[in-house]
Design an enzyme around this catalytic site. Sequence first.
Site, PDB file in Angstrom:
ATOM      1  N   ASP A 197     -16.766   8.775   3.561  1.00 63.12           N
ATOM      2  CA  ASP A 197     -15.696   7.912   3.060  1.00 63.12           C
ATOM      3  C   ASP A 197     -15.524   8.108   1.557  1.00 63.12           C
ATOM      4  O   ASP A 197     -15.692   9.226   1.050  1.00 63.12           O
ATOM      5  CB  ASP A 197     -16.019   6.453   3.386  1.00 63.12           C
ATOM      6  CG  ASP A 197     -14.786   5.636   3.726  1.00 63.12           C
ATOM      7  OD1 ASP A 197     -14.007   5.360   2.790  1.00 63.12           O
ATOM      8  OD2 ASP A 197     -14.600   5.276   4.897  1.00 63.12           O
ATOM      9  N   HIS A 219     -12.992   1.362  -0.301  1.00 64.82           N
ATOM     10  CA  HIS A 219     -12.900   1.524   1.148  1.00 64.82           C
ATOM     11  C   HIS A 219     -14.256   1.769   1.811  1.00 64.82           C
ATOM     12  O   HIS A 219     -14.616   1.139   2.808  1.00 64.82           O
ATOM     13  CB  HIS A 219     -11.939   2.675   1.446  1.00 64.82           C
ATOM     14  CG  HIS A 219     -11.520   2.799   2.862  1.00 64.82           C
ATOM     15  ND1 HIS A 219     -12.180   3.588   3.764  1.00 64.82           N
ATOM     16  CD2 HIS A 219     -10.488   2.249   3.533  1.00 64.82           C
ATOM     17  CE1 HIS A 219     -11.577   3.526   4.931  1.00 64.82           C
ATOM     18  NE2 HIS A 219     -10.544   2.728   4.830  1.00 64.82           N
ATOM     19  N   SER A 247      -9.514   1.634  10.209  1.00 65.86           N
ATOM     20  CA  SER A 247     -10.690   1.903   9.378  1.00 65.86           C
ATOM     21  C   SER A 247     -11.723   0.812   9.527  1.00 65.86           C
ATOM     22  O   SER A 247     -12.921   1.048   9.350  1.00 65.86           O
ATOM     23  CB  SER A 247     -10.297   1.994   7.900  1.00 65.86           C
ATOM     24  OG  SER A 247      -9.771   3.237   7.589  1.00 65.86           O
TER      25      SER A 247
END
Length: 726
Positions: A132, A172, A460
């Site tokens: 990520d 994220h 996600s």
Amino acid sequence: MGRILVLMCLLSIIPITSSFAAETEDHIQSIIIEVEGDPNEHKEYVQTHYPSVEVVAVYTKLFNGIALQGEDQALDRMQSLDFVKNIHTVQTYEATEQTTTLEAAADPNAVFPAELNTTGYTGEGVKVGVIDTGIDYEHPDLQKNYQKGYDLVDLDDDPMETTSQQGIPTLHGSHVAGIIAADGDMKGVAPDADIYAYRALGPGGQGTSIQVIAAMEQAVEDGVDVMNLSLGNNVNGPDYPTSVAVNKAAQLGVAVVIANGNNGPGDWTVGSPATANKAMSVGASSPKQEIPFLYERWEDKKIEITPMAGSIPWDLNTFYDLVDAETTKDLDGKIALFQRGSIPFTEKARLAQEKGARAVVIYNKDEGAFQGMIDNKQQHIKIPVVSISKVDGEWLVDKLKDKQKVSLETHYQTKQQSIAEFSSRGPVTVNWNIKPDILAPGTSILSTVPGGYQVLQGTSMAAPHVAGAIALLKEAKPDWTNQQIYGALKTTAVQMKDGNKQLVQPIIQGMGLIKPQEAMETETILYDPQLAFGQITDYSQSKRENIVIENTTNETQTYRFNVPYKQAGYSWKLPTSFTLEPKEKKKVPIELKVTSPQLKTGVHQGWITLERKGKTYRLPYLFVNQSADNPKAMGFEFTLKPFSKEEFTYRLYLTEPTKRVEVDLYNPDTLMFERNLMTKEALDTGVNEGQIDKKKVGKSGHYLAIITIQLANGKYESYETMIAIP
């Protein structure tokens, strides 16, 4: 990467072309190149003949390559080496995505990842790799479980999220890691699992397929048990490089979980690497929620609102006057209405808050709804900020222009559990596989971010729920293979129904919503229960798929298929009844016969029912009669070749062979034709790439590229994308 913008997870997986060379202030670049032959031999050659170039890593498991660091001029010489296979631009991947304290949980719709775990297991001893944007390993809820990691952007062992000093900051990966294994004030699905972090996406959450594949290889090298990739692109094909790498990682024993994408609700929107055959691809479900909306009583007008990412919850409980903040200075105690424009949402909210506004509503300048984001951490916005559609915004503006007083009140509507509209749909082109495989919670998910906690939504957020669930199963069932774990999760998933009480299509939900507790306790495992029969091309054709069924109990079990009624155009040949001894696995044939002219052209899908002692299992099936409305060309990339000022590279993915491909350039403002960029004859299915001399490219600028292909049957298809010529 769609309806969900770059502020959402998977950030709508918008494809952007870029080089994978990342230049730092001292002109040192980090690159990863693909090579022919043995990468270790080439490492020695580079070290001997190019001492100013540092070989940082060697990759041999998922692809052949070496990672290099050096100054521009030194790396420029690499392209002349005969063993260098590719230094090329590749499809860009974006984090498939709002910072606050745990007070964000005050949102009545916030979903806590720990709620999925009712098992009594915690994932202890299981290694989970997070590919990520890196993670904030100093976060108090992630500190304990973080073990190690690597940065494939800067090629070092510090996988910290991008900070504001380095570029567009990211959060994220920390959110994803928290869903899997946060262990502090907030708990993840598997709070005792070990986190291994790999920063494959840099500033702004962008990276390349080469970085993603290299991160996967590093994770395999580090011995992770589970790998989570909440990222992707818009290429719907099973053989794109990242999908191939995912299958290789799975063959090496790693359970790979991938976000399905946020480009729903259209079909054919799942992108690589979620298209990989051996991946556990995850769509997003939405729980039952109380959703606020605005109501104008006098004209019985209902206005849907979408909370901005990072905003406090909408909690207005009486009438409030609405004013046009673009033309009115008096905002005190009122709802301020803005049009979406060039001024950042956060700045609009700050100005309204300083003038005493009670809330902010921003209407779209384009058709449809949108979700934006405000920087609450920096600006301390303490009033709710929401977006509305262009149609509703213009209706309100017209009311205000007529000098009418507009008073709005807040009402609530109950939204039943469903599949998130943004969740990408299948099937996969070329092999016609059913994706997603499974669903997990993906809306209003509360998790860790640098400096605190935040609510995000997207596939996600759904994928790490599944990665955490697999960690629980690996702890609970250490002797189970990944195939057994996948099968148990699919077998026990709960199929979702629409408002008419009908099962939602397989290409939208896969096997349904995961239930980890039930997966651990299952008495039956269906291996690969999604039945993809492929394409029917003859007048009459039979297709056969074998499904493996395992009896996990110590008792003999009898199973029975409910043979579907014969329908015009196709019929089934199924074993009506069969028995499995204790712990026995058996291959069961399922045959479909199709008479093509009796059916509509296109995708046909549905469910077959298997029963055992009052227990019902549903198997989704899909076949394509003759042809489908799938995209025929995708993922066009065009950029300057790295280390070159005279040559451009292109890449285009095709889902079937073509006679001819033309790429024409248009002025994006006037839509007037400018020139033909390239014409290619007889291209094959899959990735097609090559080079174009700068002299043939023409003048620089931004263009609308129309890609027109002539198929083997003579028909024409086209699609468009924006490109930039430097």
